[in-house]
Design a protein around this motif. Sequence first.
Motif, PDB file in Angstrom:
ATOM      1  N   LEU A 276      38.160 -24.550 -25.453  1.00  0.00           N
ATOM      2  CA  LEU A 276      37.139 -24.979 -26.406  1.00  0.00           C
ATOM      3  C   LEU A 276      36.389 -23.795 -27.009  1.00  0.00           C
ATOM      4  O   LEU A 276      35.921 -23.858 -28.150  1.00  0.00           O
ATOM      5  N   MET A 277      36.264 -22.709 -26.258  1.00  0.00           N
ATOM      6  CA  MET A 277      35.535 -21.534 -26.734  1.00  0.00           C
ATOM      7  C   MET A 277      36.460 -20.442 -27.281  1.00  0.00           C
ATOM      8  O   MET A 277      36.001 -19.347 -27.602  1.00  0.00           O
ATOM      9  N   PHE A 331      37.165 -31.180 -28.648  1.00  0.00           N
ATOM     10  CA  PHE A 331      37.766 -31.948 -27.562  1.00  0.00           C
ATOM     11  C   PHE A 331      38.352 -33.256 -28.082  1.00  0.00           C
ATOM     12  O   PHE A 331      39.507 -33.597 -27.770  1.00  0.00           O
ATOM     13  N   THR A 332      37.600 -33.983 -28.854  1.00  0.00           N
ATOM     14  CA  THR A 332      38.048 -35.284 -29.339  1.00  0.00           C
ATOM     15  C   THR A 332      39.358 -35.181 -30.115  1.00  0.00           C
ATOM     16  O   THR A 332      40.226 -36.056 -30.006  1.00  0.00           O
ATOM     17  N   GLU A 333      39.544 -34.107 -30.837  1.00  0.00           N
ATOM     18  CA  GLU A 333      40.726 -33.953 -31.680  1.00  0.00           C
ATOM     19  C   GLU A 333      41.905 -33.285 -30.976  1.00  0.00           C
ATOM     20  O   GLU A 333      43.038 -33.409 -31.444  1.00  0.00           O
ATOM     21  N   HIS A 334      41.667 -32.604 -29.852  1.00  0.00           N
ATOM     22  CA  HIS A 334      42.720 -31.742 -29.321  1.00  0.00           C
ATOM     23  C   HIS A 334      43.016 -31.872 -27.829  1.00  0.00           C
ATOM     24  O   HIS A 334      44.053 -31.366 -27.376  1.00  0.00           O
ATOM     25  N   VAL A 335      42.157 -32.500 -27.029  1.00  0.00           N
ATOM     26  CA  VAL A 335      42.279 -32.425 -25.576  1.00  0.00           C
ATOM     27  C   VAL A 335      42.432 -33.822 -24.966  1.00  0.00           C
ATOM     28  O   VAL A 335      41.766 -34.773 -25.391  1.00  0.00           O
ATOM     29  N   TYR A 336      43.303 -33.908 -23.944  1.00  0.00           N
ATOM     30  CA  TYR A 336      43.554 -35.164 -23.241  1.00  0.00           C
ATOM     31  C   TYR A 336      43.404 -34.944 -21.743  1.00  0.00           C
ATOM     32  O   TYR A 336      43.987 -34.022 -21.183  1.00  0.00           O
ATOM     33  N   GLY A 337      42.622 -35.805 -21.116  1.00  0.00           N
ATOM     34  CA  GLY A 337      42.504 -35.800 -19.673  1.00  0.00           C
ATOM     35  C   GLY A 337      43.407 -36.853 -19.064  1.00  0.00           C
ATOM     36  O   GLY A 337      43.595 -37.926 -19.643  1.00  0.00           O
ATOM     37  N   CYS A 338      43.970 -36.557 -17.908  1.00  0.00           N
ATOM     38  CA  CYS A 338      44.924 -37.464 -17.262  1.00  0.00           C
ATOM     39  C   CYS A 338      44.396 -37.847 -15.880  1.00  0.00           C
ATOM     40  O   CYS A 338      43.892 -37.000 -15.147  1.00  0.00           O
ATOM     41  N   PHE A 339      44.556 -39.107 -15.510  1.00  0.00           N
ATOM     42  CA  PHE A 339      44.037 -39.562 -14.225  1.00  0.00           C
ATOM     43  C   PHE A 339      44.954 -40.619 -13.630  1.00  0.00           C
ATOM     44  O   PHE A 339      45.746 -41.251 -14.326  1.00  0.00           O
ATOM     45  N   PHE A 340      44.848 -40.796 -12.317  1.00  0.00           N
ATOM     46  CA  PHE A 340      45.507 -41.912 -11.647  1.00  0.00           C
ATOM     47  C   PHE A 340      44.549 -42.675 -10.745  1.00  0.00           C
ATOM     48  O   PHE A 340      44.841 -43.791 -10.334  1.00  0.00           O
ATOM     49  N   ASP A 341      43.391 -42.066 -10.451  1.00  0.00           N
ATOM     50  CA  ASP A 341      42.463 -42.714  -9.531  1.00  0.00           C
ATOM     51  C   ASP A 341      41.080 -42.143  -9.789  1.00  0.00           C
ATOM     52  O   ASP A 341      40.666 -41.190  -9.137  1.00  0.00           O
ATOM     53  N   ASP A 342      40.371 -42.703 -10.750  1.00  0.00           N
ATOM     54  CA  ASP A 342      39.085 -42.136 -11.142  1.00  0.00           C
ATOM     55  C   ASP A 342      38.168 -43.242 -11.641  1.00  0.00           C
ATOM     56  O   ASP A 342      37.935 -43.392 -12.842  1.00  0.00           O
TER      57      ASP A 342
END
Length: 413
Positions: A276-277, A331-342
């Motif tokens: 991001l920076m 972040f909104t345009e470029h980044v994806y977080g992935c989860f399975f248990d959150d």
Amino acid sequence: MSAMETTTALPKIISVDDHTVEPPDVWQSRLPKKYLDTGPRTVRAPLKEISFLGGRFKPVMGAPGDDGPLGDWWLYEGLQRPLTRLDTAVGYSRDEIKLEVITYEQMRPGSYDVPARLADMDVNHVQSAVCFPTFPRFCGQTFTEAKDHELGLLCVQAYNDWMVEEWCGPQAQGRLIPLTLIPLWDAELAAAEVRRNAARGVRAVAFSEIPPHLGLPSVHSDDWDPFLAACDETGTVVAMHIGSSSRMPSTSADAPPAVGSTITFANCCFSMVDWLMSGKFERFPNLKVMYAEGQIGWIPYILERADVVWEENRGWGGVADKVHRPPSELFTEHVYGCFFDDAFGLKNLDAIGVGNVLYETDYPHSDSTWPKSKEVGEAQMGHLDADVVERIVRGNAIDLLGLTPDGLWGGPR
């Protein structure tokens, strides 16, 4: 429609973070003959000792005839790396999973066999899956650390050929989505490999969350620009798995694995702030990055903090000339977080963004929700509207990875 309670079932899952255990012949069947004795190959040998403390994995192979449990080991140059129960733990009780060496016969066949994998995906309500490697490690560090980079490049290309042509080949019926590697030691070669694979339908490439931990340039430098330009040009997603810097978070050399396991998200957190920076998202407007197995609950605070720093300190903070918009917008345009248990992250989804979240099952690792991913998903997402659940479980992955509307990979058959 209201929340999940009014729906009949969780939509079929597209998991963006599963794993493959490479069959023994991946490199032996593809490398030139002169490299067969130094390229990756397997032997069966006893274990002398093994430890995993402070985020460091240290196995020692015994000699033939030594006492100790037998396991299958990968050999490559001077490397001796065993298969372990942590590589493929599904089917075992959590209390039975320990750090031990195993053979191929002692693992679930779905770990390395395509038809068996599809059957296990059916059991788990999974339609399609992206798989990270095992022996090469999460972004190909094994080949980067090797002495012979001519051989290393051939190993990267051989893995990618196997991934596209066999693991994701006709037997997979479009349900396995290719994730390829790059030669991390040369950004120009990396760019060429991205384009080679993009030409045959690949839309995801593995990368390190914190390259300097591997002795490589940071994303703040211009060194990676040829690689990033190729990803930007081809729509190839940069996929970073926890541990892809070969340094799992820990606090001390004698900290037990449970400490690192609790804070596995930390490298993803540091990495996301780097990106991001860095100014890279403004230089490469089509670039997308995703964080596999990093979970999502930590994201809202980091975005809030990054925006405050950018607003108040960007002048002396060294980013005013390259980051021209609030980090949360990038972040909104470029980044994806992935989860399975959150569950916590899902309760704060509005602060993250429905369009920035992907689902995973982590098969066949010890953290995997297999074979209960459907039940886990329904329990955690029961408060969300059905259209939101659909986006998280499959819709966002379809858009990001360029899958068919049915959620399948449309590459070579």
